[in-house]
Design an enzyme around this catalytic site. Sequence first.
Site, PDB file in Angstrom:
ATOM      1  N   LYS A  52      54.537   7.026 -45.579  1.00 54.53           N
ATOM      2  CA  LYS A  52      54.058   8.222 -44.617  1.00 54.53           C
ATOM      3  C   LYS A  52      54.427   8.060 -43.400  1.00 54.53           C
ATOM      4  O   LYS A  52      55.020   8.653 -42.634  1.00 54.53           O
ATOM      5  CB  LYS A  52      52.894   8.842 -44.875  1.00 54.53           C
ATOM      6  CG  LYS A  52      52.327   9.274 -46.123  1.00 54.53           C
ATOM      7  CD  LYS A  52      50.737   9.509 -46.300  1.00 54.53           C
ATOM      8  CE  LYS A  52      50.553  10.314 -47.407  1.00 54.53           C
ATOM      9  NZ  LYS A  52      49.006  10.776 -47.710  1.00 54.53           N
ATOM     10  N   ASP A  75      45.079  -0.674 -41.948  1.00 58.64           N
ATOM     11  CA  ASP A  75      44.292   0.293 -42.393  1.00 58.64           C
ATOM     12  C   ASP A  75      42.968   0.123 -41.808  1.00 58.64           C
ATOM     13  O   ASP A  75      42.242  -0.919 -41.923  1.00 58.64           O
ATOM     14  CB  ASP A  75      43.937  -0.365 -43.905  1.00 58.64           C
ATOM     15  CG  ASP A  75      42.969   0.627 -45.012  1.00 58.64           C
ATOM     16  OD1 ASP A  75      42.334   1.279 -44.326  1.00 58.64           O
ATOM     17  OD2 ASP A  75      42.802  -0.021 -46.111  1.00 58.64           O
ATOM     18  N   ASN A 102      43.979   6.665 -31.630  1.00 59.90           N
ATOM     19  CA  ASN A 102      43.929   8.091 -31.873  1.00 59.90           C
ATOM     20  C   ASN A 102      43.247   8.365 -33.403  1.00 59.90           C
ATOM     21  O   ASN A 102      42.721   9.389 -33.810  1.00 59.90           O
ATOM     22  CB  ASN A 102      45.295   8.656 -31.923  1.00 59.90           C
ATOM     23  CG  ASN A 102      45.640   9.889 -32.878  1.00 59.90           C
ATOM     24  OD1 ASN A 102      45.370  11.038 -32.115  1.00 59.90           O
ATOM     25  ND2 ASN A 102      45.813   9.962 -33.908  1.00 59.90           N
ATOM     26  N   TYR A 185      29.252  11.066 -37.856  1.00 66.28           N
ATOM     27  CA  TYR A 185      30.573  11.235 -37.143  1.00 66.28           C
ATOM     28  C   TYR A 185      30.110  11.226 -35.696  1.00 66.28           C
ATOM     29  O   TYR A 185      30.810  10.519 -35.034  1.00 66.28           O
ATOM     30  CB  TYR A 185      30.988  12.786 -37.595  1.00 66.28           C
ATOM     31  CG  TYR A 185      32.289  13.063 -36.670  1.00 66.28           C
ATOM     32  CD1 TYR A 185      33.519  12.607 -36.734  1.00 66.28           C
ATOM     33  CD2 TYR A 185      32.255  14.050 -35.779  1.00 66.28           C
ATOM     34  CE1 TYR A 185      34.400  12.897 -36.212  1.00 66.28           C
ATOM     35  CE2 TYR A 185      33.177  14.466 -34.939  1.00 66.28           C
ATOM     36  CZ  TYR A 185      34.381  13.815 -35.137  1.00 66.28           C
ATOM     37  OH  TYR A 185      35.651  14.259 -34.462  1.00 66.28           O
ATOM     38  N   LYS A 189      31.797   8.943 -32.584  1.00 67.51           N
ATOM     39  CA  LYS A 189      32.628   9.720 -31.525  1.00 67.51           C
ATOM     40  C   LYS A 189      31.636   9.471 -30.203  1.00 67.51           C
ATOM     41  O   LYS A 189      32.227   8.956 -29.037  1.00 67.51           O
ATOM     42  CB  LYS A 189      32.653  11.070 -31.705  1.00 67.51           C
ATOM     43  CG  LYS A 189      33.574  11.431 -32.892  1.00 67.51           C
ATOM     44  CD  LYS A 189      34.893  11.275 -32.472  1.00 67.51           C
ATOM     45  CE  LYS A 189      35.549   9.934 -33.132  1.00 67.51           C
ATOM     46  NZ  LYS A 189      36.949   9.831 -32.714  1.00 67.51           N
TER      47      LYS A 189
END
Length: 418
Positions: A52, A75, A102, A185, A189
């Site tokens: 990819k 990974d 990112n 999550y 963050k």
Amino acid sequence: MPNTTFSPDALPDLKDKVFIVTGGNSGIGYYTVAHLAEHGAHVYMCARNVDKGTEAIARIKKMHPSAHIDLLQMDLKDLTSVVAAAQRFLTLETALHGLVNNAGIMATPFELTQDGHEAQWQTNYLSHWVFTHHLLPLMLTTSKTLPPGSVRIVNLTSSGHLQAPKGGINFDNPALKDAGDMARYGQSKLANILHTKSLHKAYGPGSASATNNEGEIWTSCVHPGLVETNLQEGVNKSNLAMQGVITVLRKTGMFWSSDRGSYNSLYCVAGGEMKAEQSGGYLEIFGRFGEPTCESKPARDGKLAERLEEYTKEEMEKGALIFNAVISFLDLLPLLALLMMNGFMMLIHLILPPPKASAFLTTYWIPGAHAAGLWAEVLDRTTRVYVLVVSLEVSMTVEGKVVTIVEAGFVETLELSR
């Protein structure tokens, strides 16, 4: 003040500049790589899947034939892979001007990585902390001879950090197995924001590092806003509320394209308009929906940032040579044997001309070591261990098999293939 006029067209000439973007094969990362390369930068695209990543680079080069992009396989759910990617880069380059952390996942079902950490916690925060840690010395060195603001780090975060558990970070149980997907999550963050503030305090404008000419790095944590990426694809299908919110926002046109979503990252990592006072900040330069005024109280807590930095450093140092296992003396024996073999082979290469050295090693040394079972021991015990060694590459045929040692300042891989 929001900079509502910024676009990639405003980027300066980035020729001779080197950047790394994690998760660069899709979404915001893909366009971040594309725009940096379009303006002359040499960009390293980090991707888990080599195919990819290769395809993504090919697409960019169709748009920008002169684009200079290389692939770094990494990974984020495997900390040794993260270390390997960083070390690989350090063998290839002598400067690094910008790092965009990112890559990420959002609201995924509970999962533990092979390193024993909750998947979102490791993918979004821990792995990027480790990656950054290994690259910091080079970035500081790069900055010493350049004007302030020439070297930068961008951590992508989210207003989702508001969903972090009470108190911000659960140090006793960071996996949060019994909490919701968004709580896990949100914690990851929030950690991105606190990491940014720690980096700014240590290396940003006005820091001791900058004042003493030991290096200055501008850092920022970016909330890209509502952006159409494959991030939403990983959301737990059982989280009907989140799925519903995403559907409504899409239908009402609230999502920006991935291309537009990359503008925040580009402004912060390479934009000429960025100011020193913005370093360390939680930024969304367009000010959509009043952003980024919703930064949480824990996100502004300097003591919490310090505690997280200390906690993370301790956790990542526990494994010594590796991050996910304890190495015993017996584990080190084959490594010592390997180092002795490396020294002997290097000596042979120094004493004899290359053809004779190869002939000697093929005839006497490699078969003898292999027959003694040493290769099997080394391969069994050192597959995931990294250790400083002499740079050398040897590939020999032994008993119908190809034995390859690939080294570039450290043991990258030990492979035995037919």
